[in-house]
Design a protein around this motif. Structure first.
Motif, PDB file in Angstrom:
ATOM      1  N   LYS A 109      51.461  34.895  37.000  1.00 31.03           N
ATOM      2  CA  LYS A 109      50.347  35.293  37.841  1.00 31.03           C
ATOM      3  C   LYS A 109      50.177  36.801  37.789  1.00 31.03           C
ATOM      4  CE  LYS A 109      48.611  34.966  42.570  1.00 31.03           C
ATOM      5  NZ  LYS A 109      48.883  34.476  43.952  1.00 31.03           N
ATOM      6  N   MET A 110      48.921  37.228  37.666  1.00 34.40           N
ATOM      7  CA  MET A 110      48.641  38.646  37.521  1.00 34.40           C
ATOM      8  C   MET A 110      47.801  39.148  38.694  1.00 34.40           C
ATOM      9  SD  MET A 110      48.075  39.157  33.410  1.00 34.40           S
ATOM     10  CE  MET A 110      46.628  38.110  33.279  1.00 34.40           C
ATOM     11  N   ILE A 111      47.895  40.443  38.938  1.00 35.80           N
ATOM     12  CA  ILE A 111      47.132  41.072  40.003  1.00 35.80           C
ATOM     13  C   ILE A 111      45.717  41.356  39.498  1.00 35.80           C
ATOM     14  CG2 ILE A 111      47.732  43.451  39.408  1.00 35.80           C
ATOM     15  CD1 ILE A 111      48.033  44.001  42.417  1.00 35.80           C
ATOM     16  N   THR A 112      44.745  41.302  40.383  1.00 32.68           N
ATOM     17  CA  THR A 112      43.359  41.547  39.992  1.00 32.68           C
ATOM     18  C   THR A 112      42.956  42.973  40.355  1.00 32.68           C
ATOM     19  OG1 THR A 112      42.472  40.807  42.117  1.00 32.68           O
ATOM     20  CG2 THR A 112      42.812  39.124  40.409  1.00 32.68           C
ATOM     21  N   ARG A 113      41.888  43.411  39.716  1.00 28.38           N
ATOM     22  CA  ARG A 113      41.425  44.769  39.996  1.00 28.38           C
ATOM     23  C   ARG A 113      40.936  44.892  41.440  1.00 28.38           C
ATOM     24  NH1 ARG A 113      37.053  48.365  36.505  1.00 28.38           N
ATOM     25  NH2 ARG A 113      36.844  50.044  38.053  1.00 28.38           N
ATOM     26  N   SER A 114      40.318  43.866  41.979  1.00 24.55           N
ATOM     27  CA  SER A 114      39.846  43.936  43.360  1.00 24.55           C
ATOM     28  C   SER A 114      41.024  44.061  44.325  1.00 24.55           C
ATOM     29  CB  SER A 114      39.010  42.697  43.697  1.00 24.55           C
ATOM     30  OG  SER A 114      39.766  41.508  43.546  1.00 24.55           O
ATOM     31  N   THR A 115      42.142  43.396  44.009  1.00 23.94           N
ATOM     32  CA  THR A 115      43.335  43.523  44.851  1.00 23.94           C
ATOM     33  C   THR A 115      43.896  44.932  44.775  1.00 23.94           C
ATOM     34  OG1 THR A 115      43.868  41.185  44.520  1.00 23.94           O
ATOM     35  CG2 THR A 115      45.643  42.612  45.293  1.00 23.94           C
ATOM     36  N   VAL A 116      43.903  45.506  43.580  1.00 22.57           N
ATOM     37  CA  VAL A 116      44.351  46.886  43.409  1.00 22.57           C
ATOM     38  C   VAL A 116      43.457  47.831  44.215  1.00 22.57           C
ATOM     39  CG1 VAL A 116      44.563  48.779  41.757  1.00 22.57           C
ATOM     40  CG2 VAL A 116      45.471  46.518  41.181  1.00 22.57           C
ATOM     41  N   ASN A 117      42.152  47.595  44.183  1.00 25.64           N
ATOM     42  CA  ASN A 117      41.227  48.440  44.926  1.00 25.64           C
ATOM     43  C   ASN A 117      41.530  48.402  46.426  1.00 25.64           C
ATOM     44  OD1 ASN A 117      38.734  50.012  45.373  1.00 25.64           O
ATOM     45  ND2 ASN A 117      38.004  48.122  46.299  1.00 25.64           N
ATOM     46  N   ARG A 118      41.765  47.202  46.962  1.00 17.88           N
ATOM     47  CA  ARG A 118      42.090  47.081  48.382  1.00 17.88           C
ATOM     48  C   ARG A 118      43.425  47.763  48.706  1.00 17.88           C
ATOM     49  NH1 ARG A 118      40.045  41.830  47.473  1.00 17.88           N
ATOM     50  NH2 ARG A 118      42.174  41.000  47.305  1.00 17.88           N
ATOM     51  N   ALA A 119      44.379  47.640  47.793  1.00 19.27           N
ATOM     52  CA  ALA A 119      45.676  48.269  48.014  1.00 19.27           C
ATOM     53  C   ALA A 119      45.557  49.792  48.042  1.00 19.27           C
ATOM     54  CB  ALA A 119      46.662  47.835  46.923  1.00 19.27           C
ATOM     55  N   VAL A 120      44.776  50.352  47.124  1.00 27.09           N
ATOM     56  CA  VAL A 120      44.582  51.807  47.095  1.00 27.09           C
ATOM     57  C   VAL A 120      43.924  52.279  48.391  1.00 27.09           C
ATOM     58  CG1 VAL A 120      43.361  53.699  45.957  1.00 27.09           C
ATOM     59  CG2 VAL A 120      44.517  51.963  44.575  1.00 27.09           C
ATOM     60  N   GLN A 121      42.938  51.527  48.866  1.00 26.17           N
ATOM     61  CA  GLN A 121      42.279  51.887  50.121  1.00 26.17           C
ATOM     62  C   GLN A 121      43.280  51.885  51.278  1.00 26.17           C
ATOM     63  OE1 GLN A 121      39.244  52.984  50.309  1.00 26.17           O
ATOM     64  NE2 GLN A 121      38.613  52.490  48.227  1.00 26.17           N
ATOM     65  N   ALA A 122      44.149  50.871  51.308  1.00 24.77           N
ATOM     66  CA  ALA A 122      45.149  50.793  52.375  1.00 24.77           C
ATOM     67  C   ALA A 122      46.136  51.947  52.285  1.00 24.77           C
ATOM     68  CB  ALA A 122      45.883  49.459  52.306  1.00 24.77           C
ATOM     69  N   LEU A 123      46.568  52.279  51.080  1.00 22.02           N
ATOM     70  CA  LEU A 123      47.519  53.380  50.900  1.00 22.02           C
ATOM     71  C   LEU A 123      46.912  54.715  51.312  1.00 22.02           C
ATOM     72  CD1 LEU A 123      49.051  52.333  47.455  1.00 22.02           C
ATOM     73  CD2 LEU A 123      50.101  52.092  49.718  1.00 22.02           C
ATOM     74  N   CYS A 124      45.623  54.879  51.073  1.00 16.94           N
ATOM     75  CA  CYS A 124      44.934  56.089  51.542  1.00 16.94           C
ATOM     76  C   CYS A 124      44.946  56.131  53.070  1.00 16.94           C
ATOM     77  CB  CYS A 124      43.500  56.119  51.023  1.00 16.94           C
ATOM     78  SG  CYS A 124      43.334  56.442  49.247  1.00 16.94           S
ATOM     79  N   GLY A 125      44.758  54.961  53.692  1.00 15.06           N
ATOM     80  CA  GLY A 125      44.806  54.896  55.146  1.00 15.06           C
ATOM     81  C   GLY A 125      46.182  55.223  55.701  1.00 15.06           C
ATOM     82  N   TYR A 126      47.243  54.910  54.938  1.00 18.24           N
ATOM     83  CA  TYR A 126      48.603  55.243  55.354  1.00 18.24           C
ATOM     84  C   TYR A 126      48.935  56.720  55.120  1.00 18.24           C
ATOM     85  CZ  TYR A 126      49.342  50.151  55.012  1.00 18.24           C
ATOM     86  OH  TYR A 126      49.256  48.792  55.147  1.00 18.24           O
ATOM     87  N   ASN A 127      48.061  57.439  54.401  1.00 19.00           N
ATOM     88  CA  ASN A 127      48.315  58.835  53.988  1.00 19.00           C
ATOM     89  C   ASN A 127      49.466  58.938  52.994  1.00 19.00           C
ATOM     90  OD1 ASN A 127      46.315  60.480  55.201  1.00 19.00           O
ATOM     91  ND2 ASN A 127      47.336  60.278  57.187  1.00 19.00           N
ATOM     92  N   TRP A 128      49.685  57.859  52.245  1.00 13.52           N
ATOM     93  CA  TRP A 128      50.665  57.914  51.170  1.00 13.52           C
ATOM     94  C   TRP A 128      50.029  58.457  49.898  1.00 13.52           C
ATOM     95  CZ3 TRP A 128      53.622  52.574  51.435  1.00 13.52           C
ATOM     96  CH2 TRP A 128      54.241  52.460  52.691  1.00 13.52           C
ATOM     97  N   VAL A 129      48.759  58.225  49.713  1.00 12.95           N
ATOM     98  CA  VAL A 129      48.014  58.749  48.570  1.00 12.95           C
ATOM     99  C   VAL A 129      46.635  59.159  49.067  1.00 12.95           C
ATOM    100  CG1 VAL A 129      49.217  57.188  46.981  1.00 12.95           C
ATOM    101  CG2 VAL A 129      46.957  56.556  47.854  1.00 12.95           C
TER     102      VAL A 129
END
Length: 235
Positions: A142-162
């Motif tokens: 099973k592979m990760i999708t680009r839309s999942t990566v996009n949501r993850a990046v948005q969440a990480l920005c919200g955490y102030n990790w990136v």
């Protein structure tokens, strides 16, 4: 029979440093130290005692072991420095289901891809997706999708990790994870402080042991109470 020409009178002044010889490092250093000792003696005599009555007759040098071996790390990408507090926080958040698998994987992947000395990962979201899927594609899993990566990046920005810095680049919070020496890190921190108008509550300083993630870890496993409607309620 002609007499030998008179010897030339030796001019005062420091001797030129002799060229390295083939006698080995010990002989080479001996010559250099001898010249240094003579020059130091002459300088002291000229500056502290114009009459030349006091001269430095020798200089003693001591050498200590100076190991400079580099770390032996797997792979050719070198290594990064990570906050021990943050490393443990990642594990705690994963156990507490306070971070998703995709968010954790995306952060670790971009943190490991920093350009040395910058804290920036020059990856587009498609490159992050392809990179994360490398082993899964080989195994047919099973592979990760680009839309999942996009949501993850948005969440990480919200955490102030990136934070996103445009043109497919992602800025890592270098107080959490950094590839480079301390001088480079402080230069990056100064640039980030200017970018955020030195706001101590903004990226990258909004994350720390007293940061917003702390309350997520304060899980109360104490005794429970039963409400009047029979529902189980945590104390």
């Amino acid at each position: 029979m002609t007499s030998d020409p008179p010897a030339r009178r030796r001019q005062r002044g420091p001797r030129p440093i002799p060229a390295p010889t083939a006698a080995g490092d010990g002989a080479e250093y001996g010559d250099i130290l001898a010249v240094l000792g003579q020059q130091l003696g002459e300088q002291v005599a000229q500056t502290t005692d114009p009459g030349g009555r006091r001269r430095l007759t020798g200089v003693h040098f001591e050498y200590a072991a100076d190991p400079k071996a580099v770390h032996d790390m797997a792979g050719g990408a070198g290594y990064s420095l990570a906050s021990n507090w943050f490393t443990q926080l990642l594990a705690q958040l994963a156990v507490a289901n306070s971070i998703t698998k995709s968010q954790l994987c995306v952060f670790l992947f971009v943190a490991g891809g920093q350009v040395p000395g910058t804290g920036i990962t020059p990856y587009t979201q498609q490159e992050i997706t392809d990179g994360l899927n490398k082993i899964a594609a080989q195994k047919g899993g099973k592979m990760i999708t680009r839309s999942t990566v996009n949501r993850a990046v948005q969440a990480l920005c919200g955490y102030n990790w990136v934070e996103k810095v445009g043109n497919g680049r992602i800025q890592i919070n270098v107080r959490l994870w950094f590839h480079g020496n301390s001088t480079a890190q402080h230069e990056v921190l100064a640039e980030l402080a200017d970018r955020h108008e030195h706001d101590v509550e903004s990226f990258p300083y909004a994350v720390g042991p007293e940061g917003a993630h702390q309350e997520e870890l304060e899980l109360d496993f104490g005794p429970t109470e039963i409400s009047s409607r029979g529902r189980r309620r945590t104390g």
